[in-house]
Motif scaffolding. Structure first.
Motif, mmCIF file in Angstrom:
data_model
loop_
_atom_site.group_PDB
_atom_site.id
_atom_site.type_symbol
_atom_site.label_atom_id
_atom_site.label_comp_id
_atom_site.label_asym_id
_atom_site.label_seq_id
_atom_site.Cartn_x
_atom_site.Cartn_y
_atom_site.Cartn_z
ATOM 1 N N VAL B 277 45.185 -9.145 58.293
ATOM 2 C CA VAL B 277 44.916 -7.703 58.454
ATOM 3 C C VAL B 277 46.217 -6.914 58.274
ATOM 4 O O VAL B 277 46.255 -5.903 57.564
ATOM 5 C CB VAL B 277 44.281 -7.416 59.838
ATOM 6 N N CYS B 278 47.299 -7.400 58.898
ATOM 7 C CA CYS B 278 48.566 -6.671 58.791
ATOM 8 C C CYS B 278 49.103 -6.684 57.364
ATOM 9 O O CYS B 278 49.676 -5.698 56.893
ATOM 10 C CB CYS B 278 49.591 -7.251 59.758
ATOM 11 N N ASP B 279 48.905 -7.813 56.678
ATOM 12 C CA ASP B 279 49.351 -7.874 55.288
ATOM 13 C C ASP B 279 48.546 -6.898 54.426
ATOM 14 O O ASP B 279 49.086 -6.210 53.558
ATOM 15 C CB ASP B 279 49.211 -9.309 54.767
ATOM 16 N N LEU B 280 47.253 -6.830 54.694
ATOM 17 C CA LEU B 280 46.401 -5.892 53.936
ATOM 18 C C LEU B 280 46.807 -4.448 54.214
ATOM 19 O O LEU B 280 46.892 -3.628 53.287
ATOM 20 C CB LEU B 280 44.924 -6.106 54.307
ATOM 21 N N ILE B 281 47.090 -4.144 55.486
ATOM 22 C CA ILE B 281 47.543 -2.791 55.823
ATOM 23 C C ILE B 281 48.829 -2.488 55.056
ATOM 24 O O ILE B 281 48.983 -1.430 54.441
ATOM 25 C CB ILE B 281 47.781 -2.651 57.345
ATOM 26 N N GLY B 282 49.756 -3.459 55.087
ATOM 27 C CA GLY B 282 51.032 -3.271 54.396
ATOM 28 C C GLY B 282 50.859 -3.047 52.902
ATOM 29 O O GLY B 282 51.634 -2.335 52.262
ATOM 30 N N ARG B 283 49.810 -3.662 52.332
ATOM 31 C CA ARG B 283 49.582 -3.507 50.890
ATOM 32 C C ARG B 283 48.858 -2.206 50.556
ATOM 33 O O ARG B 283 49.005 -1.665 49.486
ATOM 34 C CB ARG B 283 48.738 -4.691 50.388
ATOM 35 N N LEU B 284 48.017 -1.736 51.486
ATOM 36 C CA LEU B 284 47.144 -0.605 51.169
ATOM 37 C C LEU B 284 47.694 0.756 51.591
ATOM 38 O O LEU B 284 47.397 1.767 50.971
ATOM 39 C CB LEU B 284 45.767 -0.813 51.828
ATOM 40 N N VAL B 285 48.523 0.745 52.641
ATOM 41 C CA VAL B 285 48.881 2.017 53.244
ATOM 42 C C VAL B 285 49.748 2.874 52.308
ATOM 43 O O VAL B 285 49.711 4.100 52.354
ATOM 44 C CB VAL B 285 49.550 1.774 54.618
ATOM 45 N N HIS B 286 50.470 2.239 51.429
ATOM 46 C CA HIS B 286 51.372 2.979 50.555
ATOM 47 C C HIS B 286 51.182 2.521 49.107
ATOM 48 O O HIS B 286 52.130 2.406 48.339
ATOM 49 C CB HIS B 286 52.824 2.719 51.025
ATOM 50 N N PHE B 287 49.937 2.194 48.777
ATOM 51 C CA PHE B 287 49.578 1.620 47.485
ATOM 52 C C PHE B 287 50.122 2.471 46.336
ATOM 53 O O PHE B 287 50.073 3.692 46.410
ATOM 54 C CB PHE B 287 48.045 1.533 47.412
ATOM 55 N N PRO B 288 50.667 1.935 45.299
ATOM 56 C CA PRO B 288 50.799 0.508 44.956
ATOM 57 C C PRO B 288 52.058 -0.155 45.520
ATOM 58 O O PRO B 288 52.338 -1.282 45.149
ATOM 59 C CB PRO B 288 50.865 0.563 43.432
ATOM 60 N N TYR B 289 52.816 0.538 46.361
ATOM 61 C CA TYR B 289 53.999 -0.109 46.951
ATOM 62 C C TYR B 289 53.578 -0.923 48.178
ATOM 63 O O TYR B 289 52.471 -0.767 48.688
ATOM 64 C CB TYR B 289 55.045 0.939 47.334
ATOM 65 N N GLU B 290 54.522 -1.767 48.655
ATOM 66 C CA GLU B 290 54.174 -2.605 49.805
ATOM 67 C C GLU B 290 55.109 -2.376 50.974
ATOM 68 O O GLU B 290 56.289 -2.114 50.782
ATOM 69 C CB GLU B 290 54.264 -4.092 49.415
ATOM 70 N N ILE B 291 54.565 -2.480 52.169
ATOM 71 C CA ILE B 291 55.387 -2.506 53.369
ATOM 72 C C ILE B 291 55.383 -3.955 53.854
ATOM 73 O O ILE B 291 54.320 -4.572 53.922
ATOM 74 C CB ILE B 291 54.801 -1.593 54.458
ATOM 75 N N PRO B 292 56.562 -4.532 54.163
ATOM 76 C CA PRO B 292 56.577 -5.944 54.588
ATOM 77 C C PRO B 292 55.705 -6.168 55.815
ATOM 78 O O PRO B 292 55.647 -5.320 56.718
ATOM 79 C CB PRO B 292 58.051 -6.200 54.931
ATOM 80 N N VAL B 293 55.036 -7.327 55.827
ATOM 81 C CA VAL B 293 54.113 -7.633 56.923
ATOM 82 C C VAL B 293 54.850 -7.655 58.261
ATOM 83 O O VAL B 293 54.294 -7.288 59.304
ATOM 84 C CB VAL B 293 53.379 -8.967 56.642
ATOM 85 N N GLY B 294 56.117 -8.068 58.240
ATOM 86 C CA GLY B 294 56.906 -8.104 59.478
ATOM 87 C C GLY B 294 57.035 -6.734 60.104
ATOM 88 O O GLY B 294 56.983 -6.574 61.326
#
Lengths: 252, 317
Positions: B277-294
């Motif tokens: 879930v956290c990885d998906l949030i990190g991928r979607l919240v600033h799409f197409p950029y990513e926020i690290p899961v950490g």
């Protein structure tokens, strides 16, 4: 037979036990009494190999506690500690079930499940067996711990103040049950007791410790005696008789 | 609530969803239609999702085991210096033997992780049992010291940027060929399940363990070994990920109690779910950029951790 030979123990400079030698007969109930700090709990934990022996030796039916593998000893003796800091969140059924671990090593069989159910029945825990240990009262927790030790089905059971936290009803019923089991001749109990009247009424033998030495080792008649008790506890105690039972009036 | 099937179905559904989240748009109907799409799937999307699931499960299981060994429910490898020690090991081996293969880095990281954990356990054995909250505090200070030492060495040797990749975990670099070590984490988690009863008994304390005939020292060493290995595997392949090992075992504990035989499957599935879930949030919240899961977990995890700390101080172990 439990044989204790020349056992001394000290923490730093304070001597807890000094040269204790005694043998405890098979079958029956042996009560361990004495004032606070006499060394009762230390002796019991040395017997159960919870601490390494400093000097002397202890053996159960010839099995030395310092040389026999601990997993073998777990089938010969079990201990219930007084200061049980058990904080695991576990259902009472699971907790009692872990008493069977020395026998099944993580793979419980039908026999193990049956033993657990019997112990739950025997100690009146069936109704609350699904509840977590941190959600029951002190007395219920104590009964579950006794049931767990009982479930281990060892020939020797060492109980350090098992009546802690128990109300009068359950204290008496526990002692009666232990007496029942002891009378079948299959199991022996060594019990640290603070109430000498329980010791007098239920034990075959009483061992009294004072200041780390063996004060008295004898029958309840030897120990429940005015002079003996007054010396042991350094206080005024009168012993009287009710029907055939000796009673120490220590609370007046 | 206690049906693990529901959790597994949810994990599977989210995993499938995760396969279709990425910069290149692929839909369920056309992923197999062009060779490029199939390649993308097998080289990037599937490995990434598997890595997320394996990492989450492994971190959570490690947390549960460490909580048993330390007899404290507020510790996990990345909050008490174990993961930091592994990172220090990787840095040292990279400095001293620059060309060493991944497996050597792994071994060195495991050894330093094990040392770090042994030091931590030795320190907490001297703390009074009556104040359980001291244990995580000592862990935080110790991990801070190890981390500071690592950063100092990295700074002096101009390795700071490189060091950052181990310090902050993220999955964006995962491709086929770069995550397979994580399968070993899965094996270790299964091994943990096999000997679950022994860890549960260790969690009941030393006296209880001896009474039940367990070789206390031996089981603790096996536990340390499993923890050190799986922690350094995750640090080497993904980097440090905070809070999973802390939050998930505590939730599972509330539901299922401390009997690992019953709770470990939950721990593993919930851990995988949380990281996914956290990885998906990190991928979607600033799409197409990513926020690290950490980073995502740092935000979510710290709130849950505070809640756990304050919600029931009476049950702190």
């Amino acid at each position: 037979m439990i044989e204790i030979n020349g056992v001394s123990h000290s923490y730093g400079k304070s001597k807890i036990l000094q040269n204790i030698s005694l043998s405890i007969k098979e079958s029956g109930i042996t009560a361990l009494i004495g004032p606070n700090g006499a060394g009762k709990s230390t002796l019991l934990s040395l017997m159960a190999r919870l601490q390494p022996l400093q000097t002397g030796s202890i053996s159960f039916d010839g099995q030395s506690v310092s040389q026999t593998p601990t997993r073998e000893l777990a089938k010969t003796l079990a201990i219930l500690r007084q200061d049980n800091a058990l904080s695991s969140r576990m259902s009472l059924r699971d907790l009692v079930g872990f008493g069977r671990y020395p026998h099944h090593k993580g793979r419980p069989t039908a026999k193990d499940h049956k033993a657990v159910e019997e112990a739950l029945d025997y100690f009146d825990l069936q109704d609350m067996s699904g509840r977590f240990i941190d959600e029951v009262s002190g007395g219920q927790k104590q009964r579950a711990l006794v049931a767990m030790a009982f479930c281990q089905e060892t020939k020797y059971l060492l109980l350090d103040e098992p009546l802690n936290n128990l109300d009068m009803y359950y204290a008496r019923s526990l002692m009666k049950r232990l007496r029942e089991i002891a009378d079948t001749g299959k199991r022996s109990f060594v019990i640290v007791l603070h109430d000498i009247n329980y010791a007098g009424a239920y034990a075959n033998e009483i061992i009294a410790l004072k200041d780390g030495t063996l004060a008295i080792h004898g029958t309840p008649q030897d120990v429940l005696e005015t002079n003996a008790l007054q010396t042991l506890y350094s206080m005024k105690i009168t012993v009287t008789q009710h029907q055939d039972q000796l009673i120490a009036l220590h609370h007046l | 609530m206690k049906n693990i099937g529901v959790a597994i179905v949810a994990l599977f559904a989210l995993s499938c969803f995760s396969l279709f989240v990425g910069v290149k748009e692929i839909s369920i109907s056309d992923w197999w239609q062009t060779p490029q799409n199939i390649d993308l799937f097998f080289i990037s999307r599937i490995p990434r999702t598997l890595a997320v699931v394996l990492t989450g499960a492994s971190l959570a299981v490690s947390g549960a085991v460490m909580q048993m060994l330390a007899r404290n429910s507020f510790v996990e490898p990345s909050s008490v210096g174990t993961a930091q020690s592994a990172a220090l090991g990787i840095l040292l081996v990279t400095l001293l033997y620059p060309g060493s293969p991944l497996i050597v880095k792994m071994i060195v990281a495991s050894i330093t992780a094990m040392i770090g954990m042994a030091v931590f356990l030795a320190m907490i054995s001297r703390l009074p049992v009556t104040s359980p909250l001291l244990v995580p505090l000592v862990g935080l200070i110790f991990s801070g010291i190890v981390e500071a030492l690592t950063i100092f060495i990295a700074f002096q040797t101009e390795m700071l940027q490189f060091q950052g990749t181990w310090m902050s975990g993220e999955f964006s670099g995962i491709l086929r060929g770069r995550y397979e070590l994580l399968w070993l984490c899965g094996v270790l988690a299964i091994l943990t399940y096999v000997v679950a009863d022994q860890f549960t008994i260790i969690g009941m304390g030393k006296d209880a363990s001896i009474n039940l005939g367990l070789n206390y020292k031996q089981v603790v060493i096996v536990g340390l070994f499993i923890l050190a290995l799986s922690t350094s595997l995750v640090v080497v392949t993904i980097g440090m990920i905070p809070f999973v090992g802390l939050v998930v075992p505590n939730i599972a504990r509330k539901l299922m109690g401390d009997n690992l035989r019953a709770s470990l499957p939950w721990v593993a599935v919930l851990g995988a779910l949380l990281v996914l879930v956290c990885d998906l949030i990190g991928r979607l919240v600033h799409f197409p950029y990513e926020i690290p899961v950490g980073t995502v977990l740092g935000v979510i995890g710290s709130f849950v951790f505070l809640y756990l700390l304050y919600a029931r101080p009476a049950h702190a172990r």
